[in-house]
Design a protein around this motif. Sequence first.
Motif, mmCIF file in Angstrom:
data_model
loop_
_atom_site.group_PDB
_atom_site.id
_atom_site.type_symbol
_atom_site.label_atom_id
_atom_site.label_comp_id
_atom_site.label_asym_id
_atom_site.label_seq_id
_atom_site.Cartn_x
_atom_site.Cartn_y
_atom_site.Cartn_z
ATOM 1 N N LEU A 237 0.831 -1.209 0.000
ATOM 2 C CA LEU A 237 0.000 0.000 0.000
ATOM 3 C C LEU A 237 0.865 1.259 0.000
ATOM 4 O O LEU A 237 0.640 2.182 -0.798
ATOM 5 C CB LEU A 237 -0.908 -0.006 1.238
ATOM 6 C CG LEU A 237 -1.787 1.234 1.447
ATOM 7 C CD1 LEU A 237 -2.852 1.328 0.371
ATOM 8 C CD2 LEU A 237 -2.420 1.208 2.844
ATOM 9 N N GLN A 240 3.427 1.298 -3.347
ATOM 10 C CA GLN A 240 2.868 1.300 -4.697
ATOM 11 C C GLN A 240 1.666 2.235 -4.853
ATOM 12 O O GLN A 240 1.586 2.976 -5.815
ATOM 13 C CB GLN A 240 2.455 -0.129 -5.086
ATOM 14 C CG GLN A 240 3.582 -1.137 -5.009
ATOM 15 C CD GLN A 240 4.761 -0.782 -5.905
ATOM 16 O OE1 GLN A 240 4.575 -0.323 -7.025
ATOM 17 N NE2 GLN A 240 5.971 -0.989 -5.404
ATOM 18 N N TYR A 241 0.722 2.207 -3.920
ATOM 19 C CA TYR A 241 -0.519 2.971 -4.071
ATOM 20 C C TYR A 241 -0.412 4.400 -3.522
ATOM 21 O O TYR A 241 -1.029 5.311 -4.062
ATOM 22 C CB TYR A 241 -1.674 2.243 -3.377
ATOM 23 C CG TYR A 241 -2.050 0.941 -4.044
ATOM 24 C CD1 TYR A 241 -2.867 0.916 -5.174
ATOM 25 C CD2 TYR A 241 -1.574 -0.271 -3.561
ATOM 26 C CE1 TYR A 241 -3.214 -0.285 -5.780
ATOM 27 C CE2 TYR A 241 -1.910 -1.479 -4.169
ATOM 28 C CZ TYR A 241 -2.732 -1.472 -5.277
ATOM 29 O OH TYR A 241 -3.059 -2.650 -5.891
ATOM 30 N N LEU A 242 0.355 4.575 -2.451
ATOM 31 C CA LEU A 242 0.425 5.887 -1.810
ATOM 32 C C LEU A 242 1.753 6.596 -2.037
ATOM 33 O O LEU A 242 2.028 7.609 -1.388
ATOM 34 C CB LEU A 242 0.183 5.737 -0.297
ATOM 35 C CG LEU A 242 -1.145 5.110 0.138
ATOM 36 C CD1 LEU A 242 -1.230 5.064 1.656
ATOM 37 C CD2 LEU A 242 -2.329 5.880 -0.435
ATOM 38 N N LYS A 243 2.578 6.082 -2.938
ATOM 39 C CA LYS A 243 3.925 6.640 -3.089
ATOM 40 C C LYS A 243 3.927 8.087 -3.574
ATOM 41 O O LYS A 243 4.868 8.841 -3.310
ATOM 42 C CB LYS A 243 4.754 5.763 -4.031
ATOM 43 C CG LYS A 243 4.220 5.691 -5.451
ATOM 44 C CD LYS A 243 5.097 4.786 -6.301
ATOM 45 C CE LYS A 243 4.553 4.676 -7.734
ATOM 46 N NZ LYS A 243 5.400 3.777 -8.545
ATOM 47 N N GLN A 267 6.629 7.114 0.142
ATOM 48 C CA GLN A 267 7.590 6.717 -0.887
ATOM 49 C C GLN A 267 8.964 6.435 -0.290
ATOM 50 O O GLN A 267 9.690 5.568 -0.768
ATOM 51 C CB GLN A 267 7.695 7.822 -1.940
ATOM 52 C CG GLN A 267 8.548 7.447 -3.148
ATOM 53 C CD GLN A 267 8.603 8.570 -4.161
ATOM 54 O OE1 GLN A 267 8.999 9.672 -3.826
ATOM 55 N NE2 GLN A 267 8.202 8.297 -5.380
#
Length: 610
Positions: A237, A240-243, A267
């Motif tokens: 999460l 990848q999704y919140l970077k 990140q």
Amino acid sequence: MNSAITSCEHPNPLQRCDGVISSHEGDQGSKKDGQLKSPSSSHMAYGILDIPPWYLCIFLGIQHFLTALGGLVAIPLILAKDLCLQHDPLTQSYLISTIFFVSGICTLLQVFLGIRLPILQGGTFAFLGPSLAMLSLPTWKCPVWTLNASQVNTSSPEFTEEWQKRIRELQGAVLVASCVQMLVGFSGLIGFLMRFIGPLTIAPTISLMALPLFDSAGDNAGIHWGIAATTIFLIVLFSQYLKNIAVPVPVYGQEKKSHTSKFYLFQIFPVLLGLCISWLLCFVLTVTDALPSAPTAYGYLARTDTKGSVLSQAPWFRFPYPGQWGLPTVSLAGVFGIIAAVISSMVESIGDYHACARLVGAPPPPKHAINRGIGIEGLGCLLAGAWGTGNGTTSYSENVGALGITRVGSRMVIVAAGCVLLLMGIFGKIGAAFATIPTPVIGGMFLVMFGVITAVGISNLQYVDLNSSRNLFIFGFSIFCGLAIPNWVNKNPERLRTGILQLDQVIQVLLTTGMFVGGFLGFLLDNTIPGSLEERGLLAWNQVQEESEETTKALEVYGLPWGISTRFCTSSCAQYLPFWPREGKVGVRHLSLCPADSEEGPRSAADTRM
């Protein structure tokens, strides 16, 4: 990585860009006097030769330490079971502190005397395969009583000797193999070897560093799949999704006193955040007795109080020293296995050198710098063997990637990171804290990290023609044999007995190391099956590995510090050393390159040109 780069709207001396505090480009007072950024590094907030403010160096040095933390901590924890230390977290904490300390020394050596690029040094997963293969030999298998926590007395001399004799065997193998790496580096032999090692050799080698470790990762995660799945979910999460999600943080500046700025927290620290949150979840479940308290029950090792005594037992300060586990021992089987790992580690490091140079805007590293970098990595492995980390050292790819995120490529930041590693190695409570991480949390982290390492190996295939049946056969066959052959040998060791014990051990260690089997088959097939250079990916590969000319800029970046390379530039012997910097071409030279030249006659315009 460019997607994470945002512009800084306010020309404050201190502002946050790309998730880190950096100085404004116009603020030359915080940089080295008279030193401006080169045009090639204009995309960096600080170039390789710049010196950021001391507080920024410390902040970014800690960030590099945290970036490498997952890999540094993982290696001793993976080795613990085969060293008979799965029920001795205190000794595990000593190993973690030792690898921190040695990594700090090796980082400083690499920055000052090695490749001289801002690259962090640390333990390598390449050594795990042959190490585990050697420890799986009948001679080194752990006694049954060490597998039962109720029968283990960690302070008894008998138990201490059981694990120390195993790590001494690893030490001896690493010490001998490191001498081979130093010879290959300082002699310049690495350049000759790279003519025959292409993407089809490197891809299966790196991929098979992690693929055979699925069993270890699965066992740890299987202690409690719920906790392991939570750890995996959080790391994925964040990374990848919140970077690209920026977190507002308070910042104090000179022009704008108190304001908020963007910081790409997810990140930069995805693994650390995932570990901490899962660790906290385990603590809550332990306090509420949601996890079983019976040692034989499923999920017991997910409790945080199973290793709680480690923090109280660990000393506040502990100085690791060479030979702390005793005198190293040497066996042929271990040496041959670690040499195979050294070769793959060298190839991976050369790729890191070129990637780092591109990111920080430095010229591609010339031959002498690469030779020196590999040689210093060999020296680092020698130190790791002497101190007893149970592993070697190599360049950390993840920290090279962090340079592109922070846009700070200064060598002084990595010097600060090396000092942070040294301090963390001396501060005993830090290693003890990481040794108390619940087992399923570690398993979840392993599954993510090993998947990434496998993907990194496969990514080398981008240079080859994947429409070629020749290339598909070589890669697929190498990977499959790298998994099948070690599996068969582990199940049928008696089929390979020659009657000579040392030879039997060498064969078993090499054939149970998937990285060696896959890499060797890839190397053999790629160099014997007909194929064009373009089809094999060697044209694109050689372009990436292209060496730079010996320009003044290259000498400035890759020359030895403190005038070492210039004081001996008139020596005929020094000029023939493969790792010694050369003068620039077409008459370009520093005015201070050779002070002795000032005694000669008048120079031409080409000789005096800067």
